[in-house]
Design an enzyme around this catalytic site. Structure first.
Site, PDB file in Angstrom:
ATOM      1  N   ASP A  13       0.816  -1.227   0.000  1.00 15.18           N
ATOM      2  CA  ASP A  13       0.000   0.000   0.000  1.00 15.18           C
ATOM      3  C   ASP A  13       0.842   1.266   0.000  1.00 15.18           C
ATOM      4  OD1 ASP A  13      -2.251  -1.720   0.298  1.00 15.18           O
ATOM      5  OD2 ASP A  13      -1.863  -1.769   2.450  1.00 15.18           O
ATOM      6  N   LYS A  16       2.053   2.116  -5.061  1.00 19.32           N
ATOM      7  CA  LYS A  16       2.727   1.555  -6.244  1.00 19.32           C
ATOM      8  C   LYS A  16       1.913   1.796  -7.505  1.00 19.32           C
ATOM      9  CE  LYS A  16       3.142  -2.638  -4.454  1.00 19.32           C
ATOM     10  NZ  LYS A  16       2.985  -2.453  -3.023  1.00 19.32           N
ATOM     11  N   GLY A  40      -3.908  -4.758  -4.305  1.00 18.67           N
ATOM     12  CA  GLY A  40      -4.931  -3.804  -4.727  1.00 18.67           C
ATOM     13  C   GLY A  40      -4.260  -2.551  -5.226  1.00 18.67           C
ATOM     14  N   HIS A  41      -4.461  -2.237  -6.497  1.00 20.07           N
ATOM     15  CA  HIS A  41      -3.864  -1.035  -7.059  1.00 20.07           C
ATOM     16  C   HIS A  41      -4.974  -0.119  -7.538  1.00 20.07           C
ATOM     17  CE1 HIS A  41       0.311  -2.867  -8.185  1.00 20.07           C
ATOM     18  NE2 HIS A  41       0.112  -2.772  -6.897  1.00 20.07           N
ATOM     19  N   GLN A 223       2.394  -6.245  -2.833  1.00 17.53           N
ATOM     20  CA  GLN A 223       2.700  -6.197  -1.387  1.00 17.53           C
ATOM     21  C   GLN A 223       4.001  -5.415  -1.161  1.00 17.53           C
ATOM     22  OE1 GLN A 223       1.884  -9.766  -2.561  1.00 17.53           O
ATOM     23  NE2 GLN A 223      -0.162  -8.941  -2.457  1.00 17.53           N
TER      24      GLN A 223
HETATM   25  P1  IMP Z   1      -2.455 -12.889   2.436  1.00 16.68           P
HETATM   26  O1  IMP Z   1      -1.504 -12.378   1.409  1.00 16.68           O
HETATM   27  O2  IMP Z   1      -3.900 -12.721   2.043  1.00 16.68           O
HETATM   28  O3  IMP Z   1      -2.128 -14.282   2.881  1.00 16.68           O
HETATM   29  O4  IMP Z   1      -2.278 -11.965   3.747  1.00 16.68           O
HETATM   30  C1  IMP Z   1      -1.110 -12.007   4.546  1.00 16.68           C
HETATM   31  C2  IMP Z   1      -0.752 -10.618   5.054  1.00 16.68           C
HETATM   32  O5  IMP Z   1      -0.368  -9.797   3.966  1.00 16.68           O
HETATM   33  C3  IMP Z   1      -1.905  -9.873   5.752  1.00 16.68           C
HETATM   34  O6  IMP Z   1      -1.361  -9.081   6.787  1.00 16.68           O
HETATM   35  C4  IMP Z   1      -2.450  -8.982   4.660  1.00 16.68           C
HETATM   36  O7  IMP Z   1      -3.103  -7.850   5.197  1.00 16.68           O
HETATM   37  C5  IMP Z   1      -1.155  -8.613   3.945  1.00 16.68           C
HETATM   38  N1  IMP Z   1      -1.366  -8.252   2.537  1.00 16.68           N
HETATM   39  C6  IMP Z   1      -1.578  -9.082   1.504  1.00 16.68           C
HETATM   40  N2  IMP Z   1      -1.674  -8.395   0.357  1.00 16.68           N
HETATM   41  C7  IMP Z   1      -1.510  -7.097   0.672  1.00 16.68           C
HETATM   42  C8  IMP Z   1      -1.460  -5.889  -0.111  1.00 16.68           C
HETATM   43  O8  IMP Z   1      -1.575  -5.889  -1.332  1.00 16.68           O
HETATM   44  N3  IMP Z   1      -1.252  -4.738   0.582  1.00 16.68           N
HETATM   45  C9  IMP Z   1      -1.055  -4.727   1.933  1.00 16.68           C
HETATM   46  N4  IMP Z   1      -1.075  -5.824   2.684  1.00 16.68           N
HETATM   47  C10 IMP Z   1      -1.305  -7.002   2.063  1.00 16.68           C
END
Ligand code: IMP
Length: 429
Positions: A13, A16, A40-41, A223
């Site tokens: 977040d 990007k 999420g972009h 991420q």
């Molecule tokens: P998962 O990727 O759904 O398994 O989540 C694992 C961790 O990564 C959690 O803390 C999510 O909130 C975080 N996370 C996953 N994708 C994103 C992203 O695109 N932005 C911010 N945090 C993310």
């Protein structure tokens, strides 16, 4: 011609989307190499807002967009994202979109397991996005994944399904859930197969050709480094390697192809989900950062935790990912603070630390050591040159650069593509 790899240098977040969109408009191909639709972009182009989770950002500008083998793909999420973008006038065809045929699929059973495990985890809950990302990567490494190429051989999938279902049925039984409905799963895969397969191909081959032709390739990370399964705040991480090196392994090009590593860095810090966060603020300043920065997750809508800039974490991320230069985003969110703080080190049980320790208990216990700077009351929003910035904002940016030991290549001052101060062009570096 130089290529560029964009990665988040914090907990995701970082903004990007805008930077990638700006670079994508000048690239010949854009490649996603890890993660899935947990990303999420938000792209703002003129008065149009595009929300992307899975598709590379180049898709909006019609640039060749590629999903590499390192991504875990939910075919139904892909279909609905394609439909949504098409309803906004974006054209998505096999000419401008390619999908790696060796990409592992996220299935409904992965989403089930993600939810069941999080619910059962009690205080050990990770706070995942619930998209089935972790379980899908586990099945890939466990050699029981269904991959994109399997969709063209659904009649030959029995051994694969035996392995997959044996594993999941045991887990599901433990959670008191019925076994996988194998016939329903195969029927769902049959229904989606043609849609997915129209884009499927050996992406490494396409990239080899693109590279040979001297095209500019943009590798789009999802991420952030602090969510990396090895280098992040384990176990509160995602299940992929989010560092720059994955651009090569997750797309099928060698490490000599990934070019300038642009680390995206927010001018303060945010995090969604559980896990340590040394500079987190639960006071008025934190609330103000959240409100001014619109800090709500694009994917889950969850409120993001907010805090001051942590130079120790970003210095570590930049080192681990070999960041060539950073893009500093959302500086305008700091406008109006009398004082701003930067974390320059930690204190852990009386000891000074200049890095973030590996153990989660230590990570939770470190106390930030702050340096306080004068803030600025003028607006920085929309600035396009250093001359548009107040002196204290420039001092802040220079101090950030010094502390993270990595130069600033870009400063982003609003969600609009044009509101950017360009110090060093990553494509021309
Ligand atoms: P998962 O990727 O759904 O398994 O989540 C694992 C961790 O990564 C959690 O803390 C999510 O909130 C975080 N996370 C996953 N994708 C994103 C992203 O695109 N932005 C911010 N945090 C993310």
């Amino acid at each position: 011609m130089a290529n560029v790899t964009v990665i988040g240098a914090q907990w995701g977040d970082e903004g990007k989307g805008k930077i990638v969109d700006w670079l994508a408009s000048r690239a010949d191909a854009v490649v996603r190499f890890q993660g899935g639709h947990n990303a999420g972009h938000t792209l703002v182009v003129g008065d149009q807002v595009y929300k992307l989770s899975l598709l590379p950002s180049g898709i909006v500008t019609g640039t060749l967009s590629i999903i590499g083998n390192g991504v875990v793909l939910d075919p139904w999420a892909l279909k609905s994202e394609v439909a949504k973008l098409e309803s906004q006038g974006v054209s998505i065809t096999p000419e401008n979109f390619a999908l790696a045929d060796n990409c592992a699929l996220i299935l409904p059973l992965h989403r089930d397991l993600d939810g069941l495990r999080e619910t059962a985890a009690g205080s050990g809950k990770i706070g995942t996005t619930g998209r089935g990302i972790g379980p899908a990567y586990e099945d890939k490494v466990g050699r029981r994944a269904i991959r994109v190429c399997d969709l063209s051989h659904l009649d030959k999938m029995d051994p694969q399904l035996d392995r997959l279902c044996a594993h999941h049925d045991a887990l599901r039984a433990g959670f008191g859930e019925p076994p996988v409905d194998r016939a329903a799963l195969v029927a769902e895969l049959k229904e989606i197969a043609d849609f997915v397969l129209q884009f499927a191909q050996p992406v490494w081959k396409r990239l080899k050709k693109v590279r040979k032709a001297g095209a500019r390739i943009l590798f789009e990370g999802a991420q952030g480094v602090l969510l990396d399964v090895d280098h992040g705040t384990y176990p509160f991480v995602t299940s992929s390697n989010t560092v720059s090196g994955t651009a090569a392994s997750g797309s099928g090009l060698g490490p000599n192809s990934t070019g300038f590593v642009l680390g995206i860095v927010k001018a303060y810090t945010t995090r969604v989900g559980s896990g340590p966060f040394p500079t987190e603020l639960d006071d008025e300043a934190g609330q103000r950062l959240g409100e001014r920065g619109h800090e709500f997750g694009t994917v889950t809508g969850r409120q993001r935790r907010c805090g001051w800039f942590d130079a120790v974490l970003v210095r570590q991320s930049c080192a681990i990912s070999g960041v060539t230069g950073i893009a500093l985003t959302k500086v305008d969110v700091l406008d109006g603070f009398d004082k701003v703080k930067i974390c320059t080190g930690y204190r852990l049980r009386g000891k000074i630390m200049d890095y973030f320790p590996a153990h989660s208990a230590d990570q939770a216990e470190v106390e930030p050591i702050y340096e306080e700077m004068d803030g600025w009351h003028e607006t920085t929003a929309g600035a396009r040159s250093w001359a548009d910035l107040p002196a204290n904002a420039i001092k802040y940016i220079q101090r950030v650069q010094e502390l993270i030991e990595t130069p600033v290549a870009l400063v982003s001052t609003s969600p609009q593509r044009e509101d950017t101060i360009l110090v060093r062009d990553p494509f021309l570096d």
